[in-house]
Scaffold this active site. Structure first.
Site, PDB file in Angstrom:
ATOM      1  N   ASP A   1       0.850  -1.191   0.000  1.00 41.80           N
ATOM      2  CA  ASP A   1       0.000   0.000   0.000  1.00 41.80           C
ATOM      3  C   ASP A   1       0.893   1.251   0.000  1.00 41.80           C
ATOM      4  O   ASP A   1       1.887   1.308   0.730  1.00 41.80           O
ATOM      5  CB  ASP A   1      -0.855  -0.053   1.288  1.00 41.80           C
TER       6      ASP A   1
ATOM      7  N   ILE B   1      -9.548  -0.922   3.103  1.00 45.45           N
ATOM      8  CA  ILE B   1     -10.143  -0.817   4.440  1.00 45.45           C
ATOM      9  C   ILE B   1      -9.080  -1.111   5.501  1.00 45.45           C
ATOM     10  O   ILE B   1      -8.490  -2.193   5.522  1.00 45.45           O
ATOM     11  CB  ILE B   1     -11.326  -1.814   4.577  1.00 45.45           C
TER      12      ILE B   1
HETATM   13  P1  13P Z   1      -9.466   3.708   5.752  1.00 44.34           P
HETATM   14  O1  13P Z   1      -8.648   4.585   6.664  1.00 44.34           O
HETATM   15  O2  13P Z   1     -10.746   4.348   5.366  1.00 44.34           O
HETATM   16  O3  13P Z   1      -9.650   2.359   6.292  1.00 44.34           O
HETATM   17  O4  13P Z   1      -8.638   3.564   4.386  1.00 44.34           O
HETATM   18  C1  13P Z   1      -7.522   2.726   4.301  1.00 44.34           C
HETATM   19  C2  13P Z   1      -6.768   2.921   3.041  1.00 44.34           C
HETATM   20  O5  13P Z   1      -7.242   3.530   2.091  1.00 44.34           O
HETATM   21  C3  13P Z   1      -5.408   2.341   2.973  1.00 44.34           C
HETATM   22  O6  13P Z   1      -4.763   2.680   1.787  1.00 44.34           O
END
Ligand code: 13P
Length: 355
Positions: free
Chosen positions: A83, A276
């Site tokens: 991520d 999420i």
């Molecule tokens: P949230 O903070 O809404 O869970 O989003 C997580 C996210 O987009 C990680 O890249």
């Protein structure tokens, strides 16, 4: 079962009209919760780790935890995704570590706070696509900056988030520019800005179309139908977990997230990956606070961790079911990454489609 490339998994989701939640992971309990939920619902899995997660757990620990999850659930396809990669170097490290998918977030400079120019974003993302596709790894890019249409600010999670106030044009991905970006970079998936932001404080009221631009998804999808759209900041911030936290000593201000039914509308318009993190954090924190209050004589932390795992599992089951993932895992046979690799990385022909 081996890891699955994000491209192959999201191609399947697109063909069958569902979306896949991508849950952030930092520790064993979160991975247990997600895998148990996937097993219970026969859902394919995306486990994603940010640079913050790698710092927290240590990269070898995370990798080994995911390996253990795959060993324990051999029938489930698992995509291991990085991520918010801050640079091509970070993405390369993830690939070396065995991730089957990486996000190059070139919407921000390497500090992951300063909004970057379009030219910079294209340049770094293209470089990552060339490297990743040579070994069958998929790439997610980002165009537009995540942030609130109410305040113009981004919020911050694990050190990622634009500093200062952003103008509306940066907060909403432009469909024409998205088409140009995909043509220039060859990304498999594209994170778009539609008013969502990371963390618990997304909206100061239940969101409507003025502050959550779900309708924009359809116009972006119409321009780039073969690129899988990604919604970041997609926690729903369940009011019931906020209540549990507050009832047991926590102090979370009034706040709203992205309603599950709005995400489902997004999936119907072309979203295939839904990020999420916060919902799992809130559920685990609420469950631990409650368990500690209910059992003040308990001194074994496993009792609290078990309550947290069960709460996270509940969130994951609900999302797998709502997004149409349930029942899909047993219909997917992951291809080896090598089978997806482009023969000529320099040619940058893009990832070959899975058969
Ligand atoms: P949230 O903070 O809404 O869970 O989003 C997580 C996210 O987009 C990680 O890249």
């Amino acid at each position: 079962m081996a890891l699955i490339a994000l491209r192959q998994l999201l191609d399947h989701a697109a063909e069958h009209g569902y979306g896949v939640p991508a849950f952030n992971v930092n520790n064993m309990e979160q991975i247990h919760a997600i895998m148990q939920a996937a097993e219970a619902t026969d859902s394919p899995v995306i486990l994603q780790a940010s640079a913050g997660a790698r710092k927290y757990a240590g990269e070898p620990f995370l990798r080994k935890l995911v390996e253990a999850a795959i060993e324990q659930h051999p029938q489930l396809p698992v995509c291991l995704h990085q991520d918010h990669g801050a640079s091509p170097a970070v993405c390369l490290q993830a690939m070396r570590s065995g991730f089957s998918s990486v996000m190059m977030d070139g919407s921000l400079r390497e500090d992951q706070k300063t909004p970057a120019s379009y030219a910079y974003n294209v340049e770094v993302t293209r470089r990552v696509v060339d490297m990743a596709h040579a070994i069958g790894v998929s790439v997610e890019g980002e165009l537009g900056c995540l942030g609130s249409l109410e305040t113009g600010t981004a919020g911050e999670e694990d050190g990622v988030g634009a500093a200062g106030t952003l103008d509306r044009a940066m907060l909403l991905t432009d469909p024409e520019q998205a088409a140009d970006f995909v043509a220039r970079t060859g990304v498999d998936a594209l994170a778009i800005a539609i008013g969502t932001s990371h963390g618990a404080y997304k909206f100061s009221r239940a969101p409507d179309g003025a502050i959550l631009a779900i309708d924009r998804i359809a116009s972006i999808h119409a321009r780039i139908p073969d690129t899988h759209l990604v919604m970041h900041g997609s926690s729903s911030v369940p009011q019931e977990w906020l209540a549990v936290i507050r009832e047991h000593g926590g102090a979370i201000r009034p706040t709203w997230g992205v309603p599950v039914e709005e995400i489902v509308r997004g999936i119907a318009s072309g979203v295939r990956k839904v990020n999420i993190d916060t919902d799992i954090r809130l559920a685990m924190t609420g469950a631990m606070r409650r368990a500690m209050a209910d059992r003040p004589d308990e001194f074994d932390p496993r009792a609290f961790m078990k309550a947290a795992t069960a709460a996270a599992r509940g969130i994951c089951v609900a999302r797998f079911e709502a997004f149409g993932c349930a029942g899909r895992a047993s219909r997917i046979r992951p291809l080896p990454l090598a089978a997806l690799a482009t023969r000529d990385a320099a040619g940058g022909a893009g990832l070959q489609r899975a058969a």
